[in-house]
Design an enzyme around this catalytic site. Sequence first.
Site, PDB file in Angstrom:
ATOM      1  N   HIS A 172       0.830  -1.205   0.000  1.00  0.00           N
ATOM      2  CA  HIS A 172       0.000   0.000   0.000  1.00  0.00           C
ATOM      3  C   HIS A 172       0.869   1.261   0.000  1.00  0.00           C
ATOM      4  O   HIS A 172       0.626   2.200  -0.771  1.00  0.00           O
ATOM      5  CB  HIS A 172      -0.921  -0.021   1.231  1.00  0.00           C
ATOM      6  CG  HIS A 172      -1.748   1.201   1.425  1.00  0.00           C
ATOM      7  ND1 HIS A 172      -3.084   1.273   1.084  1.00  0.00           N
ATOM      8  CD2 HIS A 172      -1.443   2.417   1.934  1.00  0.00           C
ATOM      9  CE1 HIS A 172      -3.543   2.469   1.374  1.00  0.00           C
ATOM     10  NE2 HIS A 172      -2.564   3.187   1.900  1.00  0.00           N
ATOM     11  N   GLU A 173       1.898   1.269   0.833  1.00  0.00           N
ATOM     12  CA  GLU A 173       2.773   2.442   0.912  1.00  0.00           C
ATOM     13  C   GLU A 173       3.640   2.568  -0.340  1.00  0.00           C
ATOM     14  O   GLU A 173       3.895   3.676  -0.819  1.00  0.00           O
ATOM     15  CB  GLU A 173       3.640   2.365   2.168  1.00  0.00           C
ATOM     16  CG  GLU A 173       2.854   2.321   3.471  1.00  0.00           C
ATOM     17  CD  GLU A 173       1.840   3.448   3.606  1.00  0.00           C
ATOM     18  OE1 GLU A 173       2.098   4.556   3.082  1.00  0.00           O
ATOM     19  OE2 GLU A 173       0.785   3.225   4.213  1.00  0.00           O
ATOM     20  N   HIS A 176       1.755   4.364  -2.999  1.00  0.00           N
ATOM     21  CA  HIS A 176       1.743   5.819  -2.831  1.00  0.00           C
ATOM     22  C   HIS A 176       2.985   6.441  -3.474  1.00  0.00           C
ATOM     23  O   HIS A 176       2.894   7.474  -4.155  1.00  0.00           O
ATOM     24  CB  HIS A 176       1.699   6.180  -1.346  1.00  0.00           C
ATOM     25  CG  HIS A 176       0.336   6.148  -0.743  1.00  0.00           C
ATOM     26  ND1 HIS A 176      -0.731   6.845  -1.258  1.00  0.00           N
ATOM     27  CD2 HIS A 176      -0.151   5.489   0.345  1.00  0.00           C
ATOM     28  CE1 HIS A 176      -1.815   6.643  -0.518  1.00  0.00           C
ATOM     29  NE2 HIS A 176      -1.483   5.812   0.462  1.00  0.00           N
ATOM     30  N   GLU A 256      -6.509   6.943  -0.985  1.00  0.00           N
ATOM     31  CA  GLU A 256      -6.375   5.732  -0.174  1.00  0.00           C
ATOM     32  C   GLU A 256      -7.050   4.549  -0.854  1.00  0.00           C
ATOM     33  O   GLU A 256      -6.553   3.424  -0.817  1.00  0.00           O
ATOM     34  CB  GLU A 256      -6.954   5.960   1.224  1.00  0.00           C
ATOM     35  CG  GLU A 256      -6.174   6.959   2.061  1.00  0.00           C
ATOM     36  CD  GLU A 256      -4.712   6.562   2.214  1.00  0.00           C
ATOM     37  OE1 GLU A 256      -4.429   5.368   2.440  1.00  0.00           O
ATOM     38  OE2 GLU A 256      -3.856   7.444   2.094  1.00  0.00           O
TER      39      GLU A 256
END
Length: 610
Positions: A172-173, A176, A256
Amino acid sequence: MDFFGYQQQARRYSALLVVLFALAVLALVLAINALVGWLLVLGDIRYDYQRLADVPPAVYGWTSAATLALIGAGTLRRMWQLGEGGPVVARLAGARWVPPDTTDPARRRLLNVAEEMAVASGLAMPRIYVMDDEPGVNAFAAGHGPRDAVVAVTRGCLERLDRDQLQGVVAHEFSHLLHGDGPLNIRLLGLLHGITAPGALGMWLVRSAVSPGIRRGEQARVFPPQLLAGLALAAVGYLGVLLARLIRAAVSRQREHLADAAGVQFTRNPRGLAGALRRIREEAGGASLRTAQAEAFSHMLFATASRSWLNRLLATHPPLDVRIGRIYPLFARSPVSAPQSAPPVPEPVPAQAPAAEPRAVPADALAGLVGHTDVAGLGYAAALLDAIPASLRQATRSADAAGALLGGLLAAPGLDAAEFERRLGSAAAPFAQQYGQAARRLGPRARLPLIDLALPVLQAQPAAWQADLLHALHTLAGDAPDTWPVLALLRHHLAPAGSRRGSAGAAEADLRQVLRTLADCAGGGGDDAYAAACGKLDLPAIPVAAERAAFEAALQRLALAPLAQRLALLGAGAVAVGHDGVVEVDELETLRLIGAALDCPLPPLAGASP
């Protein structure tokens, strides 16, 4: 959404941030002017103002100027503080860097997960941090770009998540960083700090209005005018806090959802990410953070750090149930397993070993691969890393050993030991030759992963040390064109950011220099390949001589060109290296190195059709 679409959306959100910031500043200026006017109407008996309109315009003018100066000073101070990018953000959050040579099992597992993702995506390995004082499950990513990118996780992630769940959080990070949210998050930190400055000043006035003696049992001395002004400014300044929360929610909420989707696509394991979210939802402590910076960082966290009603109302993240339902609907209704500590060892056995022989792919298949994580999977990355000898993996975890490894990898053939000793020192010279031979035996597939593994420890060294290393590597490499992309990539990540200059558009001379080099590196290249690549960009194929210094300078400038032009250049580069109809592994790896230097990562040649 493709890489270009994600990046373009991040830029649109940046533009939205500026608009919302301007509106918030206007609202604060009007509110503080109203406060000053109200205080004068109530308290000034000399002039007996009856209405706010009776207050002289000069008062409102000076009030507006002072408010703008306060907001501007707060914003500029924080933006200057964040100039170094991700590492500064990590330190503000109380996180500590995880050195690549760590022997702690939990941190070693975290690094292994991050390394696999970096290899699978082609993204440069970010520096990894851990917030040791945070028992909750949370994480964030920050950085202006690959050079200063960081991923930080809490101690709770290491202790309370199994490997699949940790992999989902890190993926997930990573998404980003891949999709341009790092610079956006830092802009939010800087701009919103300015909006909250009036409220912070009001609270400081309130605290300083009461003499310190009250804390020692002495009689307190209170300064009523200062106390009244502080309370009033703090009350109005709270409007800035609310506006900052609204802006964070408006900018980050949809990002998100995109990061969740990309993280699942990355790992091919929705249970991992959904399991981490459910653990946050159902365990005591959840994603809470103890740091005083939790509110300022709320927009960049993996999950909302507070469960208060106000945070739910102005949440920067979608509700956990909604996120879980989108990722893996059936998982939300499955039985809850008991919390367990994540086993640090053993690491999973790679699903498959990398192909031993070079494989070829059609040139047209490369055009849409930039920033694309839909590759053969993390099993290929794990296998590729597993194929790297332990001595080389260990060398990437120490600055001096990593320098020796790169020196041996780039050294011109037939270089004598005296030159290694002169450039790298007597202690590193024997290892440089040994490492170089071992790295070259692995073939071109291991070249970029070795560089990515070495970058975190190299970037942690002083700027002078990095400059000396770059000079030594340039001297050792000689003029072999196949080393130029490696040197350009290292300069991109290690040279001072202030020395990088770009322009609003890509200069034709720079484009030709890069395409000429790619054509020369291609097995079936030459003038025809160069002409075909120029034709892809509608450039006249003017003859140009490939030179290392000119090539590095061209890439340095092109890295700051608009994204669309960088992607078009990589498309033309694919034409150059695939002019003979196929792209061999060494040719693709050269193109991947150039893509990495342009901040347009290409995944490895895993799962491509021959």
